[in-house]
Design an enzyme around this catalytic site. Structure first.
Site, short mmCIF file in Angstrom:
data_model
loop_
_atom_site.label_atom_id
_atom_site.label_comp_id
_atom_site.label_asym_id
_atom_site.label_seq_id
_atom_site.Cartn_x
_atom_site.Cartn_y
_atom_site.Cartn_z
N GLU A 278 0.83 -1.21 0.00
CA GLU A 278 0.00 0.00 0.00
C GLU A 278 0.87 1.26 0.00
O GLU A 278 0.56 2.23 -0.69
CB GLU A 278 -0.92 -0.03 1.22
CG GLU A 278 -2.37 0.32 0.88
CD GLU A 278 -3.33 -0.10 1.98
OE1 GLU A 278 -4.32 -0.76 1.64
OE2 GLU A 278 -3.10 0.23 3.16
N GLU A 281 2.15 1.64 -3.41
CA GLU A 281 1.09 2.10 -4.30
C GLU A 281 0.83 3.59 -4.10
O GLU A 281 0.65 4.34 -5.06
CB GLU A 281 -0.19 1.29 -4.04
CG GLU A 281 -1.30 1.60 -5.03
CD GLU A 281 -2.58 0.81 -4.77
OE1 GLU A 281 -2.56 -0.16 -3.97
OE2 GLU A 281 -3.61 1.18 -5.37
N CYS A 298 -8.56 -2.59 3.20
CA CYS A 298 -8.56 -3.80 4.03
C CYS A 298 -9.90 -4.05 4.72
O CYS A 298 -10.11 -5.11 5.29
CB CYS A 298 -7.43 -3.78 5.05
SG CYS A 298 -7.16 -2.19 5.77
N SER A 318 -7.45 1.39 -2.97
CA SER A 318 -6.22 0.64 -3.23
C SER A 318 -6.54 -0.70 -3.86
O SER A 318 -7.52 -1.35 -3.51
CB SER A 318 -5.48 0.44 -1.91
OG SER A 318 -4.49 -0.56 -2.06
N LYS A 357 -15.83 -10.34 6.14
CA LYS A 357 -14.73 -11.15 5.62
C LYS A 357 -15.26 -12.44 4.99
O LYS A 357 -14.62 -13.03 4.13
CB LYS A 357 -13.75 -11.49 6.74
CG LYS A 357 -12.96 -10.29 7.24
CD LYS A 357 -11.85 -9.94 6.28
CE LYS A 357 -11.19 -8.63 6.67
NZ LYS A 357 -10.32 -8.12 5.61
N GLU A 360 -16.17 -11.31 1.60
CA GLU A 360 -14.95 -10.97 0.85
C GLU A 360 -14.28 -12.23 0.30
O GLU A 360 -13.83 -12.26 -0.84
CB GLU A 360 -13.97 -10.24 1.77
CG GLU A 360 -12.68 -9.84 1.05
CD GLU A 360 -11.64 -9.26 1.99
OE1 GLU A 360 -11.37 -9.86 3.03
OE2 GLU A 360 -11.10 -8.18 1.68
N GLU A 365 -12.75 -11.90 -7.49
CA GLU A 365 -11.34 -11.49 -7.66
C GLU A 365 -10.45 -12.04 -6.56
O GLU A 365 -9.25 -11.80 -6.55
CB GLU A 365 -11.21 -9.97 -7.77
CG GLU A 365 -11.47 -9.19 -6.50
CD GLU A 365 -12.94 -8.80 -6.34
OE1 GLU A 365 -13.81 -9.54 -6.84
OE2 GLU A 365 -13.20 -7.77 -5.71
N CYS A 502 -11.54 -2.80 13.85
CA CYS A 502 -11.83 -4.24 13.93
C CYS A 502 -12.06 -4.72 15.37
O CYS A 502 -12.72 -5.73 15.58
CB CYS A 502 -10.68 -5.05 13.33
SG CYS A 502 -10.30 -4.57 11.66
#
Ligand code: SF4
Ligand code: SF4
Ligand code: SF4
Length: 572
Positions: A278, A281, A298, A318, A357, A360, A365, A502
């Site tokens: 990151e 990037e 994230c 990102s 999650k 996800e 992808e 989280c």
């Protein structure tokens, strides 16, 4: 200071306090089923009623301002009778299903029925049957257990600015549901699970993965590998009698081994890897004309929020996979080969603080070489249940360490568990990438606030780097509004979907306890203070991974394993 009399005792009140706030501050337990910390009172369930001297009607403590001279009775016979009647009426058409309910050990309704001494059915109401909604990859909605308290509706719309569910119909047929009675899967739900945290009953629960994990553990042809997210070690202990904020990292790893997981990795390792990718990037976007600001990726509910409500900002998110997905990709595509295991025989499990999650892990992808990076996702709650189910005496275990090579982390990676932590970790490494030197690893206190939009400008060489952090999606919406109106112009923005990050994710212990969340946050900061390895770019296992496998951050292999899309900034 204004005084009121509570059960014959004089008590001070602060300006604008409600009776409920005063009573709870005084340690008097007042039941509620609709109230939710941080949201305006609605006074819907009436369970918090109290008796005021001189008034005929009982009043709801949540919606009554404390006023000088009030004389309050909190548990008079009238009050207790009223509360008991309310619960009896709720139970009149509630299923007698406690034995099979996922919330039987933590149900607020069941607890209140116990506390109020309800032992038989007083009223009998018509039961209306509704099918369970199992369409979501993250949640299960069981409308028959819904008591129409409205907490989920308000959390979803006011804290998360989503509005995926609302009251429909009226009277006996009233229901909380997505629009047009459709399944959650085709609603605007972003899977954050904050409604599950708020629901007092079994009407909203996790999409459970326990069965698929135990099946994999029983299959001798599979190598079952597990990773655990940074925040889980400071919340899991609450299920086994430890005070909130106790870091049970070693005990948790020992429990995972006892459960039969062959290999245990620490997701904080791939949080370090995320920082490397990151930060690279970000530097690349700054040098090559954006698009900026870059948003962190994230938090999967945030990514879905952008897709559902702000698609114009998609290219700004990102392309890095989340730490969970990076670890999954490494396990099947690097670790398996290095250890002579065919990737098809690896079953990859994660323990996450987050219901999103689960969704996800099923995104298209998140396949690498045609395989899902992660096969099953347990929430912290599910892991606690599994440990209990297997009869493991958690507190007497001998602490254990995670395995190599993906078990070595910096404390920067551990900070991912709290709001502002991703940014703090990324800034430490971006500074190094831009100047070749380490910044002082002092806490960036402005980012460690847990509420509101936090902004910071850092001078790094010639660059004035503007960053912002926010948690909770209503706050993220406000921040996007500021950017769109030109009042803010950051380079990098960290968004955590759950208020506080989280440590208060939708898969953590039910409910909302601000003191517990603050303790969990402090536990992560304590890990950072006590660590000798505080920079992701100094993690020797990360550097070795780049040397031996990945090449360099944003390199071809990194893009194949660790990023979404085909490696451009515009493909998420
Ligand atoms: S929601 Fe609570 S009261 Fe209802 S069935 Fe489940 S445990 Fe029992
Ligand atoms: S998971 Fe989040 S977005 Fe979905 S209904 Fe619940 S609160 Fe709303
Ligand atoms: S689903 Fe849960 S939180 Fe929502 S209204 Fe029903 S009982 Fe309340």
């Amino acid at each position: 200071m204004p005084q009121i009399i509570v059960n014959g005792k004089s008590v001070h009140t602060d300006p604008h306090e409600t009776l409920l706030e005063v009573l709870r501050r005084e340690g008097i337990r007042i039941p509620t089923l609709c109230h939710w910390e941080g949201l305006p009172a609605v006074g819907a369930c009436r369970l918090c009623v109290v008796e005021l001297d001189g008034q005929v009607n009982l009043v709801p403590a949540c919606a009554t301002p404390a006023a000088e001279g009030m004389r309050v009775l909190t548990h008079s016979p009238r009050v207790v009778d009223a509360r008991k009647t309310i619960i009896e009426l709720i139970l009149a058409n509630h299923p007698d299903d406690c034995l099979y309910c996922p919330r039987k050990g933590s149900c607020e309704l069941l607890r209140l029925a116990n506390e109020l001494g309800i032992t038989e059915r007083t009223y009998r109401g018509a039961k209306i049957h509704h099918p369970k909604d199992v369409s979501s990859p993250s949640l299960v909605r069981d409308p028959e257990k819904c008591i129409l308290c409205g907490r989920c509706v308000r959390v979803c719309s006011q804290i998360q600015h989503v509005g995926a569910i609302d009251f429909t119909s009226r009277g006996a047929t009233a229901l909380v549901a997505p629009a047009f009675g459709d399944g959650l899967n085709i609603s605007s739900c972003i899977h954050c699970g904050q409604c599950v945290m708020a629901c007092p009953t079994g009407a909203l629960t996790d999409a459970r993965h326990i069965r698929r994990v135990t099946s994999a553990l029983e299959d001798p042809s599979l190598t079952v590998v597990i990773q655990h997210a940074p925040s889980v070690s400071v919340t899991l202990g609450e299920y086994f009698g430890f005070a909130p904020g106790t870091d049970v990292d070693g005990l948790m790893v020992a429990a995972l081994r006892r459960l039969g997981f062959k290999v245990v990795f620490d997701t904080s390792f791939t949080a370090d890897l995320t920082v490397m990718e990151e930060a690279a990037e970000l530097v690349d976007r700054i040098r090559n004309h954006g698009p900026l600001p870059m948003f962190t990726s994230c938090s999967p509910a945030w990514v879905k929020f952008v897709e559902n409500f702000h698609p114009r900002w998609r290219e700004n998110v990102s392309t890095c996979k989340s730490p969970q997905q990076m670890m999954g990709a490494l396990i099947k595509n690097v670790w398996a080969g290095n250890n002579g295991v065919h990737p098809d025989r690896v079953f990859s499990v994660s323990v996450m603080p987050c219901t999103a999650k689960k969704a996800e892990a099923r995104r298209p992808e998140m396949l690498t070489e045609g395989r899902f990076d992660v096969d099953a996702v347990l929430t912290t709650r599910e892991l606690a249940e599994l440990i209990t189910m297997k009869g493991i005496d958690f507190s007497t275990l001998t602490p254990s360490l995670p395995d190599h090579p993906f078990g070595t982390r910096s404390s920067a990676g551990k900070l991912f568990g709290a709001t502002g932590g991703v940014l703090e970790a990324a800034l430490r490494t971006a500074f190094h990438m831009l100047t070749g030197q380490n910044p002082a690893a002092e806490p960036i206190h402005a980012l460690r606030e847990s509420e509101g939009i936090r902004e910071l400008t850092l001078k790094i060489g010639d660059l004035e780097l503007r960053v912002a952090a926010v948690s909770g999606l209503a706050a993220a919406d406000r921040l996007l509004g500021e950017i769109e109106a030109g009042r803010m112009n950051p380079h990098l923005v960290e968004v955590m979907s759950c208020p506080g990050g989280c440590i208060a994710g939708g898969g953590q212990p039910y409910g909302h306890d601000a003191t517990a969340v603050a303790s969990r946050m402090q536990a992560l900061y304590k890990v950072d203070r006590g660590s000798v390895l505080r920079f992701s770019h100094e993690n020797q296992e990360i550097l070795r991974l780049y040397r031996e496998v990945l090449g360099e951050p944003l390199g071809e292999t990194s893009h194949r394993l660790l990023h979404t899309g085909n490696g451009g900034h515009h493909v998420r």
